[in-house]
Scaffold this motif. Structure first.
Motif, PDB file in Angstrom:
ATOM      1  N   ASN A   1      49.755  48.504 -47.443  1.00 40.12           N
ATOM      2  CA  ASN A   1      50.328  47.187 -47.199  1.00 40.12           C
ATOM      3  C   ASN A   1      49.525  46.431 -46.140  1.00 40.12           C
ATOM      4  OD1 ASN A   1      52.484  45.124 -47.343  1.00 40.12           O
ATOM      5  ND2 ASN A   1      52.919  45.832 -45.264  1.00 40.12           N
TER       6      ASN A   1
ATOM      7  N   ARG B   1      47.821  38.069 -60.937  1.00 35.44           N
ATOM      8  CA  ARG B   1      47.709  37.005 -61.942  1.00 35.44           C
ATOM      9  C   ARG B   1      46.232  36.825 -62.248  1.00 35.44           C
ATOM     10  NH1 ARG B   1      52.562  34.373 -62.544  1.00 35.44           N
ATOM     11  NH2 ARG B   1      53.893  34.399 -60.718  1.00 35.44           N
TER      12      ARG B   1
ATOM     13  N   GLU C   1      45.308  38.695 -50.090  1.00 39.77           N
ATOM     14  CA  GLU C   1      45.492  37.866 -51.274  1.00 39.77           C
ATOM     15  C   GLU C   1      44.140  37.532 -51.894  1.00 39.77           C
ATOM     16  OE1 GLU C   1      47.533  33.599 -52.382  1.00 39.77           O
ATOM     17  OE2 GLU C   1      48.236  34.697 -50.628  1.00 39.77           O
TER      18      GLU C   1
ATOM     19  N   CYS D   1      52.704  45.374 -56.278  1.00 38.32           N
ATOM     20  CA  CYS D   1      51.695  44.311 -56.264  1.00 38.32           C
ATOM     21  C   CYS D   1      51.777  43.498 -57.542  1.00 38.32           C
ATOM     22  CB  CYS D   1      50.292  44.903 -56.144  1.00 38.32           C
ATOM     23  SG  CYS D   1      50.031  45.853 -54.654  1.00 38.32           S
ATOM     24  N   GLU D   2      51.619  42.194 -57.396  1.00 32.32           N
ATOM     25  CA  GLU D   2      51.613  41.283 -58.544  1.00 32.32           C
ATOM     26  C   GLU D   2      50.222  40.680 -58.674  1.00 32.32           C
ATOM     27  OE1 GLU D   2      53.537  37.007 -59.682  1.00 32.32           O
ATOM     28  OE2 GLU D   2      54.873  38.508 -58.803  1.00 32.32           O
TER      29      GLU D   2
ATOM     30  N   LEU E   1      45.143  39.587 -56.924  1.00 30.50           N
ATOM     31  CA  LEU E   1      46.392  39.867 -56.212  1.00 30.50           C
ATOM     32  C   LEU E   1      46.958  38.569 -55.654  1.00 30.50           C
ATOM     33  CD1 LEU E   1      48.321  42.052 -55.099  1.00 30.50           C
ATOM     34  CD2 LEU E   1      46.859  42.163 -53.089  1.00 30.50           C
ATOM     35  N   VAL E   2      48.212  38.260 -56.005  1.00 35.63           N
ATOM     36  CA  VAL E   2      48.845  37.047 -55.499  1.00 35.63           C
ATOM     37  C   VAL E   2      49.950  37.355 -54.491  1.00 35.63           C
ATOM     38  CG1 VAL E   2      48.272  35.555 -57.433  1.00 35.63           C
ATOM     39  CG2 VAL E   2      50.340  36.909 -57.544  1.00 35.63           C
ATOM     40  N   LYS E   3      50.671  38.465 -54.674  1.00 38.12           N
ATOM     41  CA  LYS E   3      51.683  38.839 -53.681  1.00 38.12           C
ATOM     42  C   LYS E   3      51.987  40.320 -53.802  1.00 38.12           C
ATOM     43  CE  LYS E   3      55.815  37.601 -56.287  1.00 38.12           C
ATOM     44  NZ  LYS E   3      57.056  36.827 -56.288  1.00 38.12           N
ATOM     45  N   TRP E   4      52.525  40.862 -52.720  1.00 34.31           N
ATOM     46  CA  TRP E   4      52.886  42.271 -52.686  1.00 34.31           C
ATOM     47  C   TRP E   4      54.035  42.456 -51.721  1.00 34.31           C
ATOM     48  CZ3 TRP E   4      48.775  40.058 -50.370  1.00 34.31           C
ATOM     49  CH2 TRP E   4      48.620  40.243 -49.011  1.00 34.31           C
ATOM     50  N   THR E   5      54.818  43.517 -51.961  1.00 30.48           N
ATOM     51  CA  THR E   5      55.948  43.819 -51.093  1.00 30.48           C
ATOM     52  C   THR E   5      55.957  45.308 -50.780  1.00 30.48           C
ATOM     53  OG1 THR E   5      57.398  44.133 -52.992  1.00 30.48           O
ATOM     54  CG2 THR E   5      57.402  41.959 -51.985  1.00 30.48           C
TER      55      THR E   5
END
Length: 139
Positions: free
Chosen positions: A68, A116, A73, A113-114, A120-124
């Motif tokens: 993390n 597009r 990004e 992880c997301e 990588l555009v966002k992660w939690t």
């Protein structure tokens, strides 16, 4: 369509034309040799990343908290796989955009992880709740 899909081949053709105009066929040979070397370097890196990822379980990472902290990004999926040294667990439908992957560590913390279009555009980061009856470490 991604602009890179157009600019990279146009840049390669422009380099070949420049090589021919400046040095003739020897320039073309030098430019093509450089382009082949560049392609082989990227292919070798991809093969090494996949070879390391094949030795680890899918969706496993040594420390989700450290992953993390290291994510940024805009990095591509291959870069994240190189960091984790494991393929992510695919959570989205195959071939769907955005692609969602998850890496979990030994403490059941996980990073989702997301991506597009491969970036990588966002992660939690999600950590499991601490049990109230479990003593804290070091106490």
């Amino acid at each position: 369509m991604n602009l890179r899909n157009i600019l990279v081949p146009l840049g390669a053709v422009a380099l070949i034309v420049f090589g021919f105009s400046a040095y003739g066929w020897a320039g073309v040979a030098a430019v093509v040799g450089g382009l082949v070397m560049w392609a082989l370097l990227h292919f070798t890196r991809l093969v090494n990343v996949m070879k390391k990822a094949a030795k680890r379980p899918i969706g496993y990472v040594g420390s989700a908290v450290m992953l993390n902290a290291r994510l940024a990004e805009g990095v591509n999926l291959m870069h994240v796989v190189a960091m984790t040294q494991a393929l992510g667990e695919l959570l989205s439908a195959e071939g769907a955009d955005p692609e969602i992957y998850r890496w979990t560590d030994g403490t059941r913390s996980h990073v989702t992880c997301e991506f597009r279009q491969g970036k990588l555009v966002k992660w939690t980061l999600e950590r499991p709740p601490a049990d109230a009856d479990t003593p804290a470490q070091g106490a």
